[in-house]
Structures are given as C-alpha cells and as structure tokens.
Design an enzyme around this catalytic site. Structure first.
Site, PDB file in Angstrom:
ATOM      1  N   TYR A  97       3.719  -4.078   9.115  1.00 41.75           N
ATOM      2  CA  TYR A  97       3.198  -3.176  10.128  1.00 41.75           C
ATOM      3  C   TYR A  97       2.708  -3.888  11.381  1.00 41.75           C
ATOM      4  O   TYR A  97       2.269  -3.234  12.335  1.00 41.75           O
ATOM      5  CB  TYR A  97       2.128  -2.266   9.499  1.00 41.75           C
ATOM      6  CG  TYR A  97       2.803  -1.231   8.629  1.00 41.75           C
ATOM      7  CD1 TYR A  97       3.078   0.041   9.106  1.00 41.75           C
ATOM      8  CD2 TYR A  97       3.237  -1.549   7.354  1.00 41.75           C
ATOM      9  CE1 TYR A  97       3.744   0.971   8.340  1.00 41.75           C
ATOM     10  CE2 TYR A  97       3.912  -0.628   6.567  1.00 41.75           C
ATOM     11  CZ  TYR A  97       4.158   0.638   7.069  1.00 41.75           C
ATOM     12  OH  TYR A  97       4.840   1.560   6.307  1.00 41.75           O
ATOM     13  N   PHE A 152       0.827  -1.202   0.000  1.00 44.00           N
ATOM     14  CA  PHE A 152       0.000   0.000   0.000  1.00 44.00           C
ATOM     15  C   PHE A 152       0.859   1.248   0.000  1.00 44.00           C
ATOM     16  O   PHE A 152       2.082   1.187   0.116  1.00 44.00           O
ATOM     17  CB  PHE A 152      -0.952  -0.012   1.197  1.00 44.00           C
ATOM     18  CG  PHE A 152      -0.275   0.169   2.536  1.00 44.00           C
ATOM     19  CD1 PHE A 152      -0.205   1.420   3.140  1.00 44.00           C
ATOM     20  CD2 PHE A 152       0.289  -0.917   3.205  1.00 44.00           C
ATOM     21  CE1 PHE A 152       0.409   1.592   4.379  1.00 44.00           C
ATOM     22  CE2 PHE A 152       0.906  -0.756   4.441  1.00 44.00           C
ATOM     23  CZ  PHE A 152       0.969   0.495   5.021  1.00 44.00           C
ATOM     24  N   VAL A 186      10.149  -2.392   1.634  1.00 47.60           N
ATOM     25  CA  VAL A 186       8.905  -2.571   0.879  1.00 47.60           C
ATOM     26  C   VAL A 186       7.740  -2.207   1.793  1.00 47.60           C
ATOM     27  O   VAL A 186       7.705  -2.593   2.957  1.00 47.60           O
ATOM     28  CB  VAL A 186       8.786  -4.038   0.399  1.00 47.60           C
ATOM     29  CG1 VAL A 186       7.394  -4.316  -0.145  1.00 47.60           C
ATOM     30  CG2 VAL A 186       9.846  -4.335  -0.652  1.00 47.60           C
ATOM     31  N   LYS A 187       6.789  -1.457   1.263  1.00 50.89           N
ATOM     32  CA  LYS A 187       5.651  -1.014   2.082  1.00 50.89           C
ATOM     33  C   LYS A 187       4.546  -2.067   2.006  1.00 50.89           C
ATOM     34  O   LYS A 187       3.565  -1.935   1.269  1.00 50.89           O
ATOM     35  CB  LYS A 187       5.159   0.360   1.620  1.00 50.89           C
ATOM     36  CG  LYS A 187       4.322   1.093   2.656  1.00 50.89           C
ATOM     37  CD  LYS A 187       4.083   2.537   2.234  1.00 50.89           C
ATOM     38  CE  LYS A 187       3.205   3.292   3.225  1.00 50.89           C
ATOM     39  NZ  LYS A 187       3.856   3.483   4.526  1.00 50.89           N
ATOM     40  N   ALA A 188       4.745  -3.132   2.777  1.00 51.29           N
ATOM     41  CA  ALA A 188       3.820  -4.262   2.779  1.00 51.29           C
ATOM     42  C   ALA A 188       3.003  -4.278   4.061  1.00 51.29           C
ATOM     43  O   ALA A 188       3.489  -3.892   5.128  1.00 51.29           O
ATOM     44  CB  ALA A 188       4.596  -5.570   2.641  1.00 51.29           C
TER      45      ALA A 188
END
Length: 305
Positions: free
Chosen positions: A163, A35, A157-159
């Site tokens: 989070y 995202f 990587v914005k996975a």
C-alpha cells in the site's frame, strides 16, 4: 471513522490504550504485515458479517506467502471478529484483522520467525469515497505511478507494504483535485485504483481487468461479478487500455471500503452521461440489497453476528 474502545490483541479483548507494539517491530521497519478489511452490516434480521470466511481464508493465504506464522485457527479468528464487534456495541462496523511480525530484531530476515502480533480492530466507517460519491460518482485520474511489475512482489497478496504504492497513487490524485487515482500496469494497460478494483460498462457488457494485471482480486470484485452474472449481464475479464475507459458508457470502482462507487469523470473527462449510470445503479442496488433483504443470499455470504 469512530474510535474503538475494545481491540482483540494477541488472543483476548483489551482496552484500546493497552494495544501497543514495540518500535523495533519488524512490520514498522519492513512492511511485514498482512491484513483484511471486512464490513459488518445492520440488516432487518440483525447484524451480519459479509463474507467473513472468505476474508479470513485470504488473510491466511497472505500470511503463508510471506511465511508469517498465524497460529490462531480460522474458527478462533472468526469468533474473535464477532466478539470485537459485540464488545464495541456496534450494529454495523468495519473490521481490520492485522497479522504482523513483532519485535524480532533489526534486519530484513527476522531472527525469530515466531514473534507475531495478531490484532482485530472494529470501528465504524462510512462510505470510503464519500456519500456523495457513492450516489453520484467521483472524479478520478490516471497517475504517473505504475502498479508493481509481475514477479517483483505479489500484488495478489494483501500485504501492508503493497500500500505504499497506493499512497503514491492517491496522493498524486489529490494533488490533481481528484478523489481517487488510477494506476496502469508496467504494460501500459489498466491495473486498478489506489485501493479499489475497476469495472467499465460498454455495449451492455461489464468488463474488468484480469487477476494477472497486478491487481488484488477483491472479494467485493468477485461479489459484483457474481451478482452481475445472476442478473444476466455479460461479465468479461480482459485487458483494458486507458482510452477505453474514456469511451466507456459507465465506470465504477469496488472494494470493501469503497463498496460500489461510480466514477463520473476521469482525467477531467465526463464518463458517459456522468453520475451513476443505470447498470452501475442496478449493481449497486443488488449489492446493497443483500443487506436490506431485497437480494436473496444464494451463496452463504451473510454470516450472522
């Protein structure tokens, strides 16, 4: 955060109530989503979307790393972001493009790699760490949770799954009465905040951890580094020990949601003079100046709606 009325979902704008996914969606079970967080700002020249192309480039990179097919072109996603802001009647907004594996069967390795849902949400979201924090600084603390070790999963990587780490860091910070948590890497050196990159100011230099410190190399981080250099401030990427933050003249956090937020206290110790220091204020003014017309956009970051 305000409720949104229209969401771009798998190729077209729909009412938010229609935008549902199946409980067997792979992303729900295994965190297989990527995202972005993007802000649109109201400016004297109308609404702009900040660094939209850069965010969409990173979204595609993140999807490629996890082999999630993103069949929409960057041009189509760019237009969809703009359309979603307009459809909700916003002049400023927070955008959340999300690419996730859908109902492709249970099992870590999806049976059908091509079942993917693509969503773009626009909402209104104020200062992530509070307006008071944005003005006068927040309280933060180091937590017991470390960031991911290199070569485990890609921190750059914005996975979605990444989070889970951020939640543990943030929850521990809240338990200790702080607004945000800070994580060290497995080497015991500074990594980043729960959802932000970190900077310290010492001896006139603006210092931040390198990309190799298990951080997400943020787009706001890059923006701040560029603006600080433009102002003649020396910017240094280097490893940072925990105690260096305690001794810093100033500390601040950056991110799309957090923007440029000063840190006035770490582990109940006051940083510098407390509050928002002069260098942080100067960087804040330059950053927000992009949107009120006081800072010239030399880099093509402001994309009209």
């Amino acid at each position: 955060m305000t409720e949104t009325s229209s969401i771009w979902f798998n190729g077209k704008l729909r009412d938010h109530a229609e935008c549902t996914v199946h409980v067997l969606s792979h992303a729900l079970h295994y965190g297989s989503s990527v995202f972005e967080g993007i802000r649109a700002y109201e400016t004297p020249n109308g609404t702009i979307v900040f660094r939209l192309r850069d965010h969409l480039k990173r979204l595609r990179y993140s999807a490629n790393v996890y082999r999630i097919p993103l069949t929409y072109s960057d041009e189509a996603l760019n237009q969809a972001c703009r359309d979603t802001v307009r459809a909700n009647g916003f002049t400023s907004a927070y955008l959340r493009p999300l690419v996730m594996r859908g109902n492709c069967g249970l099992g870590v390795m999806p049976k059908n790699m091509d079942i993917v849902d693509v969503v773009i949400i626009a909402t209104q979201w104020g200062a992530y760490l509070g307006e008071e924090g944005l003005r006068n600084g927040i309280r933060a603390c180091f937590t017991s949770w470390q960031r991911l070790a290199p070569n485990t999963i890609p921190a750059g990587v914005k996975a979605g799954g990444n989070y889970l780490s951020s939640q543990l860091i943030g929850l521990e910070a809240r338990d200790r009465g702080c607004e945000e948590g800070i994580a060290l890497g497995t080497d015991g050196l500074l990594s980043e905040g729960a959802g932000e990159n970190m900077f310290m100011v010492a001896q006139g230099r603006v210092i931040t951890s390198p990309a190799s410190a298990s951080i997400l190399s943020g787009i706001t981080r890059h923006t701040v580094m560029t603006l600080a250099t433009e102002m003649g401030l020396p910017v240094v990427e280097q490893t940072i020990a925990r105690e260096q933050l305690y001794a810093a003249d100033e500390v601040f956090m950056t991110g799309t949601a957090a923007e440029v937020t000063p840190v006035r206290q770490i582990d109940h110790m006051t940083i510098g003079a407390g509050g928002c220091g002069p260098v942080t204020r100067k960087i804040q003014d330059a950053f927000f100046g992009l949107f009120n017309g006081k800072t010239k956009d030399k880099w093509g970051w402001l994309e009209p709606l």
